[in-house]
Scaffold this active site. Structure first.
Site, PDB file in Angstrom:
ATOM      1  N   GLU A 115       0.840  -1.201   0.000  1.00 26.02           N
ATOM      2  CA  GLU A 115       0.000   0.000   0.000  1.00 26.02           C
ATOM      3  C   GLU A 115       0.871   1.246   0.000  1.00 26.02           C
ATOM      4  O   GLU A 115       2.045   1.183   0.343  1.00 26.02           O
ATOM      5  CB  GLU A 115      -0.958  -0.011   1.208  1.00 26.02           C
ATOM      6  N   LYS A 117       2.494   4.620   1.273  1.00 26.24           N
ATOM      7  CA  LYS A 117       2.780   5.170   2.596  1.00 26.24           C
ATOM      8  C   LYS A 117       2.416   6.647   2.565  1.00 26.24           C
ATOM      9  O   LYS A 117       3.051   7.441   1.882  1.00 26.24           O
ATOM     10  CB  LYS A 117       4.254   4.997   2.943  1.00 26.24           C
ATOM     11  N   ASP A 119       2.091  10.408   3.719  1.00 24.32           N
ATOM     12  CA  ASP A 119       2.936  11.278   4.516  1.00 24.32           C
ATOM     13  C   ASP A 119       2.033  12.252   5.267  1.00 24.32           C
ATOM     14  O   ASP A 119       1.704  13.323   4.778  1.00 24.32           O
ATOM     15  CB  ASP A 119       3.905  12.032   3.606  1.00 24.32           C
ATOM     16  N   TYR A 227      -5.235   2.165   7.823  1.00 26.76           N
ATOM     17  CA  TYR A 227      -4.318   1.106   7.376  1.00 26.76           C
ATOM     18  C   TYR A 227      -4.111   0.010   8.414  1.00 26.76           C
ATOM     19  O   TYR A 227      -3.261  -0.848   8.236  1.00 26.76           O
ATOM     20  CB  TYR A 227      -2.987   1.689   6.956  1.00 26.76           C
ATOM     21  N   LYS A 316      10.998   3.254   1.376  1.00 25.55           N
ATOM     22  CA  LYS A 316      10.859   4.684   1.109  1.00 25.55           C
ATOM     23  C   LYS A 316      11.225   5.056  -0.335  1.00 25.55           C
ATOM     24  O   LYS A 316      12.084   4.435  -0.950  1.00 25.55           O
ATOM     25  CB  LYS A 316      11.744   5.497   2.074  1.00 25.55           C
ATOM     26  N   CYS A 410      20.073  43.115 -20.122  1.00 27.50           N
ATOM     27  CA  CYS A 410      20.002  41.697 -20.467  1.00 27.50           C
ATOM     28  C   CYS A 410      21.397  41.064 -20.366  1.00 27.50           C
ATOM     29  O   CYS A 410      22.339  41.564 -20.974  1.00 27.50           O
ATOM     30  CB  CYS A 410      19.458  41.532 -21.878  1.00 27.50           C
ATOM     31  N   CYS A 413      22.507  40.082 -24.141  1.00 17.81           N
ATOM     32  CA  CYS A 413      22.779  41.040 -25.210  1.00 17.81           C
ATOM     33  C   CYS A 413      22.981  42.473 -24.722  1.00 17.81           C
ATOM     34  O   CYS A 413      23.318  43.349 -25.501  1.00 17.81           O
ATOM     35  CB  CYS A 413      21.663  41.004 -26.255  1.00 17.81           C
ATOM     36  N   CYS A 428      13.856  41.108 -21.589  1.00 19.98           N
ATOM     37  CA  CYS A 428      14.867  41.806 -22.358  1.00 19.98           C
ATOM     38  C   CYS A 428      14.165  42.489 -23.532  1.00 19.98           C
ATOM     39  O   CYS A 428      13.303  41.896 -24.180  1.00 19.98           O
ATOM     40  CB  CYS A 428      15.867  40.778 -22.868  1.00 19.98           C
ATOM     41  N   CYS A 434      18.675  39.998 -29.663  1.00 24.14           N
ATOM     42  CA  CYS A 434      19.157  39.153 -28.564  1.00 24.14           C
ATOM     43  C   CYS A 434      19.225  37.680 -28.989  1.00 24.14           C
ATOM     44  O   CYS A 434      18.217  37.082 -29.347  1.00 24.14           O
ATOM     45  CB  CYS A 434      18.227  39.289 -27.361  1.00 24.14           C
TER      46      CYS A 434
HETATM   47  C1  9MJ Z   1       1.114   4.968   6.198  1.00 24.36           C
HETATM   48  N1  9MJ Z   1       1.759   5.927   6.836  1.00 24.36           N
HETATM   49  O1  9MJ Z   1       0.546   5.158   5.150  1.00 24.36           O
HETATM   50  C2  9MJ Z   1       1.280   2.083   8.226  1.00 24.36           C
HETATM   51  N2  9MJ Z   1       1.088   3.647   6.818  1.00 24.36           N
HETATM   52  O2  9MJ Z   1       1.258   0.113   9.587  1.00 24.36           O
HETATM   53  C3  9MJ Z   1       0.590   2.528   6.264  1.00 24.36           C
HETATM   54  N3  9MJ Z   1       1.522   3.361   8.038  1.00 24.36           N
HETATM   55  C4  9MJ Z   1       1.583   1.385   9.440  1.00 24.36           C
HETATM   56  N4  9MJ Z   1       0.716   1.533   7.140  1.00 24.36           N
HETATM   57  C5  9MJ Z   1       1.655  -0.242  10.831  1.00 24.36           C
HETATM   58  N5  9MJ Z   1       0.067   2.437   5.021  1.00 24.36           N
HETATM   59  C6  9MJ Z   1       2.226   0.819  11.446  1.00 24.36           C
HETATM   60  C7  9MJ Z   1       2.174   1.864  10.555  1.00 24.36           C
END
Ligand code: 9MJ
Length: 678
Positions: A115, A117, A119, A227, A316, A410, A413, A428, A434
């Site tokens: 899946e 991740k 942020d 998740y 990552k 410029c 030129c 310019c 130019c």
């Molecule tokens: C994020 N940040 O999307 C977990 N996470 O699973 C996903 N974090 C996670 N899984 C267990 N997709 C601990 C954290």
């Protein structure tokens, strides 16, 4: 006053309907009613609840906002610790994790759930008997902050679970994030209000969720992706992570759409690569992929280290942002003369490559971000886009950091640089002279509606400029056959054709010539009006701004551009050289009286080769003609292009004169030179 049973039932029905539409809209992204209808349901519910407050329940869809600001966040101890994930940063690290999992389970190949991740911020959301009763941040994993009223404002978080079969106690865990689009919108709004903007969607999500006043959180475009789970009592979840996520969705708990189940490490790596490629197209920040052993019994066999589960890993993506120093700022000149500031950076690894320069867009942007030479900055390189300086780390600014100034001349030129009031782009004024602007200028000069030099396209122009054969547009008229034959992919025949096209273009009109010069703000219609109004090039070149502004459609901005162009000695030299090469046109008397097509009505039908219908309309109107959409006995001409419609038939039936494209172009040229129609 007792609540009538019919009202009680109506309120129930409204809540069910609204909950369902929320689910369609926020969880499935697939609404089944228009917004106005949804609003109507919500209004009705609010009205009934205002009338009978005893009917209000905490899980009513009207109750997402409205809680008063808190003094501070209460602390919550997680019944089951919210551990973080171990990270790997490359394929070797990921394969190593897979090997450890396989050894731990004694299997050849493992089924993984993959899946994105997200942020954002990890949160825990507790449901008791299907009702949302508590939400908390991850905190240090053991103790977090209670943010129930804030999480309740997130539309994709159900206040009451849908469907059936959920455990009596269910702690759902997920990531609260801000979609990229919402982040951009929020920052624009904050900037408009003169408030501090957020550095990135993650910070924006954190700042919005950790608001003591839930009414502010409610206005922020937050979303959630569940998740996993923590505490579960009084019920059982399915045997696989992927199946649990499927059940979650049925209960209204949204998870990533981009989930997958794979067998073995090869398929997992392939998924990671696909997601890395899709990264920029998705509306959320994703900093990698998470892989989890899919079977819960296998997860349990692998267990945990002190920090993190052994059954999951975050693989990552390369970081898209990094910190480095601005060594210098240089100015690049583009094809239209736009000056773009570029930061020269101490080389830094970002987004998977080494970056040593980044765009700063324009001088206003530099001032807004207050970027100075010597500053430490965040640079960002997302996908294939040009790296950019995102923001300055003001705290680390050295005492000798230098402010960046817009150059007055410029850098290529030496011509004057002008930045019209209210515009972000400085340019310019070197125009035809130019070299940095030369390629774009030549292509424009040679284009069909300008000098119409057939065959002088981009590849050829690149070669002519790169080999130094053409240093200004006038050089085109001094090219020899030998020079052309020395170019790539240029045979005897095409060289001959090109020379003939160049020769033919020498005979032109003042309007075309003016347009070909590429004076900023002087498009085709303005060029035609100027040509007609003044009749000769010399009169235009010596006109003051006031005299120019006497021309219909010429305002102060256009007049200033025209003056600036003809003030540059280099531009005058090129014009002289063009005339000496034999470029010529018929000059006429100034036509400041009625326009040549005043009183005429045109109807356009079918497609033209040389211009769009819109352009034809503009040029006709610039000459005083009216353009109508229907043919009548009063129509002066019907212009007939390809695939004409019924207007052509009507013109014939009414005996209205028709013009094919060639005749129409002749008529335009004649009128634009101020000559009456034949
Ligand atoms: C994020 N940040 O999307 C977990 N996470 O699973 C996903 N974090 C996670 N899984 C267990 N997709 C601990 C954290």
């Amino acid at each position: 006053m007792a609540v009538p049973e019919s009202i009680r039932r109506r309120v129930e029905v409204l809540r069910k309907e609204i909950d369902y539409h929320n689910y369609r809209y926020y969880v499935l992204d697939s609404p089944v009613i228009p917004d106005v209808e949804y609003d109507r349901l919500m209004e009705e519910l609010k009205r009934l609840e205002a009338q009978y407050p005893e009917l209000i329940t905490p899980d009513s869809p009207t109750q997402r906002v409205g809680a008063p600001p808190a003094k501070e966040f209460r602390q919550v101890r997680h019944a089951i610790p919210m551990l973080s994930l171990d990270n790997v940063f490359d394929e070797a690290g990921f394969r190593d994790w897979d090997r450890r999992v396989r050894e731990g389970l004694g299997q050849e190949e493992v089924e993984y759930a993959g899946e994105p991740k997200f942020d954002g911020l990890a949160v825990s959301v507790l449901y008791r008997d299907g009702l949302l009763v508590q939400a908390a941040t991850r905190g240090d994993g053991y103790v977090g902050e209670e943010i129930t009223n804030n999480v309740r404002t997130i539309k994709s978080v159900p206040l009451r679970l849908m469907g059936e079969g959920w455990p009596r106690v269910l702690e759902a865990r997920g990531e609260v994030y801000m979609p990229k689009s919402g982040f951009e919108r929020l920052n624009r709004e904050l900037e408009r209000r003169g408030e501090k903007t957020f550095a990135n969607p993650r910070n924006a999500a954190a700042g919005s969720l950790r608001q003591l006043d839930p009414n502010i959180t409610a206005q922020r475009p937050l979303d959630i992706a569940f998740y996993g789970f923590g505490l579960v009592e009084g019920g059982r979840l399915p045997e696989r992570h992927s199946e649990i996520m499927d059940r979650f969705r049925e209960w209204g708990l949204k998870s990533a759409r981009e989930r997958i189940v794979v067998r073995g490490v090869e398929q997992a790596v392939a998924y990671y690569r696909r997601m890395l490629e899709r990264r920029d197209q998705l509306d959320y920040e994703m900093d990698g992929c998470v892989f989890k052993v899919n079977r819960i019994d296998e997860q349990e066999r692998l267990g945990y280290t002190a920090r993190a589960p052994r059954w999951a890993i975050a693989y990552k993506f390369p970081a898209e942002e990094a910190i480095t120093r601005v060594l210098d700022v240089v100015w690049q000149v583009g094809r239209t003369g736009a000056l773009t500031p570029v930061a020269k950076l101490e080389p830094v690894h970002v987004g998977g490559v080494t970056v040593s320069s980044a765009t700063l867009h324009n001088i206003d942007e530099i001032r807004r971000k207050d970027v100075r030479i010597g500053d430490w900055v965040w640079v960002r390189r997302a996908g294939e886009v040009i790296p950019e300086v995102v923001r300055v780390i003001v705290e680390r600014r050295p005492a000798d950091a230098r402010v960046v100034e817009l150059p007055k001349r410029c850098p290529v030129c030496g011509s004057e640089v002008i930045k019209p009031e209210g515009e972000a782009i400085a340019r310019c004024t070197g125009g035809l002279y130019c070299p940095a602007q030369l390629k774009g200028r030549i292509l424009h000069f040679a284009s069909r509606r300008a000098m119409d030099i057939d065959g002088l396209g981009e590849k050829l122009v690149d070669q002519l400029v790169d080999r130094g054969l053409v240093k200004d547009v006038a050089d085109i008229y001094y090219l020899t056959k030998d020079q052309l034959l020395g170019l790539e992919r240029m045979g005897e025949k095409s060289a001959q054709n090109l020379l003939e096209a160049i020769e033919r273009s020498k005979r032109t009109t003042l309007a075309r010539f003016l347009y070909a010069l590429g004076i900023r703000e002087v498009g085709e219609a303005t060029a035609a009006t100027l040509a007609r109004h003044f009749g000769s090039l010399n009169r235009i070149m010596s006109a003051s701004e006031d005299e120019l502004m006497a021309v219909p459609d010429v305002g102060p901005v256009v007049a200033a551009q025209i003056r600036a162009f003809f003030r540059q000695p280099h531009n005058l030299e090129v014009i002289d050289k063009l005339k000496k090469a034999g470029v010529h046109w018929e000059e006429g008397e100034p036509q400041q009286g009625p326009k040549p097509l005043e009183g005429e009505t045109f109807v356009l039908t079918g497609a033209l080769d040389s211009m769009t219908r819109e352009e034809a309309k503009e040029r006709l109107e610039a000459l005083g003609a009216k353009v109508s959409s229907s043919v009548s006995r009063k129509t002066s001409y019907v212009v007939v292009g390809h695939d004409p419609g019924s207007k052509y038939d009507k013109a014939k039936a009414l005996g209205v004169p028709t013009l094919d494209e060639a005749a129409f172009l002749d008529l335009l040229a004649q009128a634009e030179q101020g000559r009456p129609l034949d």
